[in-house]
Design a protein around this motif. Sequence first.
Motif, PDB file in Angstrom:
ATOM      1  N   PRO A 119      28.760  36.915   5.423  1.00  0.00           N
ATOM      2  CA  PRO A 119      28.581  38.095   4.561  1.00  0.00           C
ATOM      3  C   PRO A 119      27.692  37.837   3.347  1.00  0.00           C
ATOM      4  CG  PRO A 119      30.828  37.230   4.416  1.00  0.00           C
ATOM      5  CD  PRO A 119      30.181  36.543   5.569  1.00  0.00           C
ATOM      6  N   GLU A 120      27.538  36.562   2.989  1.00  0.00           N
ATOM      7  CA  GLU A 120      26.679  36.225   1.842  1.00  0.00           C
ATOM      8  C   GLU A 120      25.231  36.643   2.061  1.00  0.00           C
ATOM      9  OE1 GLU A 120      29.825  32.855   1.951  1.00  0.00           O
ATOM     10  OE2 GLU A 120      28.787  34.197   3.349  1.00  0.00           O
ATOM     11  N   ILE A 121      24.851  36.920   3.307  1.00  0.00           N
ATOM     12  CA  ILE A 121      23.474  37.313   3.577  1.00  0.00           C
ATOM     13  C   ILE A 121      23.141  38.640   2.913  1.00  0.00           C
ATOM     14  CG2 ILE A 121      23.853  38.627   5.709  1.00  0.00           C
ATOM     15  CD1 ILE A 121      21.343  37.252   6.856  1.00  0.00           C
ATOM     16  N   TYR A 127      18.140  43.503   0.777  1.00  0.00           N
ATOM     17  CA  TYR A 127      19.007  43.725   1.939  1.00  0.00           C
ATOM     18  C   TYR A 127      19.665  45.099   1.873  1.00  0.00           C
ATOM     19  CZ  TYR A 127      22.032  42.408   5.829  1.00  0.00           C
ATOM     20  OH  TYR A 127      22.650  42.338   7.056  1.00  0.00           O
ATOM     21  N   SER A 128      19.734  45.762   3.032  1.00  0.00           N
ATOM     22  CA  SER A 128      20.341  47.088   3.113  1.00  0.00           C
ATOM     23  C   SER A 128      20.792  47.342   4.542  1.00  0.00           C
ATOM     24  CB  SER A 128      19.339  48.163   2.688  1.00  0.00           C
ATOM     25  OG  SER A 128      18.283  48.257   3.637  1.00  0.00           O
ATOM     26  N   VAL A 166      21.886  26.374   1.250  1.00  0.00           N
ATOM     27  CA  VAL A 166      21.547  27.605   1.974  1.00  0.00           C
ATOM     28  C   VAL A 166      22.073  28.813   1.215  1.00  0.00           C
ATOM     29  CG1 VAL A 166      21.986  28.975   4.048  1.00  0.00           C
ATOM     30  CG2 VAL A 166      21.381  26.571   4.267  1.00  0.00           C
ATOM     31  N   LEU A 167      23.332  28.748   0.790  1.00  0.00           N
ATOM     32  CA  LEU A 167      23.930  29.875   0.081  1.00  0.00           C
ATOM     33  C   LEU A 167      23.208  30.146  -1.243  1.00  0.00           C
ATOM     34  CD1 LEU A 167      27.724  29.145   0.720  1.00  0.00           C
ATOM     35  CD2 LEU A 167      26.251  30.811   1.867  1.00  0.00           C
ATOM     36  N   GLU A 168      22.830  29.088  -1.924  1.00  0.00           N
ATOM     37  CA  GLU A 168      22.075  29.248  -3.170  1.00  0.00           C
ATOM     38  C   GLU A 168      20.683  29.802  -2.890  1.00  0.00           C
ATOM     39  OE1 GLU A 168      20.868  26.631  -7.155  1.00  0.00           O
ATOM     40  OE2 GLU A 168      21.764  25.632  -5.402  1.00  0.00           O
ATOM     41  N   SER A 169      20.099  29.384  -1.773  1.00  0.00           N
ATOM     42  CA  SER A 169      18.765  29.846  -1.414  1.00  0.00           C
ATOM     43  C   SER A 169      18.751  31.322  -1.039  1.00  0.00           C
ATOM     44  CB  SER A 169      18.227  29.022  -0.232  1.00  0.00           C
ATOM     45  OG  SER A 169      18.036  27.675  -0.599  1.00  0.00           O
ATOM     46  N   ILE A 170      19.834  31.803  -0.438  1.00  0.00           N
ATOM     47  CA  ILE A 170      19.915  33.216  -0.064  1.00  0.00           C
ATOM     48  C   ILE A 170      19.706  34.111  -1.279  1.00  0.00           C
ATOM     49  CG2 ILE A 170      21.539  35.027   0.667  1.00  0.00           C
ATOM     50  CD1 ILE A 170      22.635  33.030   2.726  1.00  0.00           C
ATOM     51  N   GLY A 191      17.692  28.098   8.405  1.00  0.00           N
ATOM     52  CA  GLY A 191      18.802  27.541   7.641  1.00  0.00           C
ATOM     53  C   GLY A 191      19.993  28.489   7.672  1.00  0.00           C
ATOM     54  N   ILE A 192      19.719  29.769   7.486  1.00  0.00           N
ATOM     55  CA  ILE A 192      20.759  30.796   7.550  1.00  0.00           C
ATOM     56  C   ILE A 192      21.355  30.859   8.949  1.00  0.00           C
ATOM     57  CG2 ILE A 192      21.176  33.283   7.398  1.00  0.00           C
ATOM     58  CD1 ILE A 192      18.990  33.363   5.207  1.00  0.00           C
TER      59      ILE A 192
END
Length: 377
Positions: A119-121, A127-128, A166-170, A191-192
């Motif tokens: 869900p972090e994406i 994003y929508s 990865v989470l920080e990069s998102i 990475g995602i």
Amino acid sequence: MKNSVFALLYVLVILGCNSQPKENNIQTNNLESLVAKFEDQLKNELENGRSVSGAIIVDNKIIWSKAFGISDVDRGIQADTTTIYRTGSISKSFTAFLMMELVHEGVIALSDPIELYLPEIKNLDGYSDSTRITFRNLAAHTSGLIREPNLKDAATGPISGWEAKVLESILNTSFQYGLEERFSYSNIGYGILGLALSRAADKPFMELVKEKIFEPLQMDNSYFVVPEDKIFSLSKGLEIGPHGKINREKPEREHMGRGYKVPNGGIYSTPNDLAKFILCNMGFSVKLLSKDNMARMQTIQTPKGNWRSYGLGFGIQQDSLLTAIGHSGGVAGYRANLVFDKDRGNGVVLMKNYSAGDPNINKLSYDLLRELAILDK
């Protein structure tokens, strides 16, 4: 040099059967000549203090495997066929293969939105509901995401911390194009993808690749972290800068980790191990995927008219002679290329421990694949 050289299949046939038809002898001589020419070019173009290693598959068998040069200048170690190199972006092919294994097992569907498992994406810039990226989008580079996140030091840090990176990069990643608008190569996209696969399977990504690909294919010299007892087999990378200046520190530093770049560039391997992966993707050796799922990976997924054709984890180059499927890779101090012709059962792998200069392993690999196809006409 501890080269484990595989004799040419056709030569063995000739020696074991004197009644072989004359036209097959001519074919064998042509193959021997072609491989000898390829080998000479590798040796002649290789500069002192560097190494190159390769494997050739013909008719679904490894017929040639050799290494040339010095894998570690400081210790004076000669390269052999057990010498380990970094694969770079060839790692993406393994990530996509793992994805298809999870599809086969019913864990995920290619059409599943990534947000179901990660869900972090939703924190992506832009994003929508109209940009709900799927597994297929990430694996085919049709998500529209930028190539790299706008995050300082995203590609540095210990391998144990890649998921956090990865989470920080998102949070620092945005869209360059619309969803499925065009092919747009994205390292952060892979990475995602790797993190989403890990979440879906509820198991660490590197462990999944080891259990589902490396071990069943007996890729015994393939790793994300080279173990202590194999360090002596690891080639020392040479990053070639402007005017031929050599940087040894950056390749050495990256062995400790590259930040978020694990699913898209973290694998270490040898040409022989990568040849086993090719054989699996051509439908031989161990059957890990159904024919339908392998076909999906090797079918163009990018929109028509794009500058590059890409399947799921593989680039695809087609002309009237052959369909070449594969991936190249490049990281600090290393270059690698993997390409195969599934229709004829041929493949080529080349790896080297320096980032620039001859031999041009991408061109050599593809050229040999074409010449093998011509011999088969």
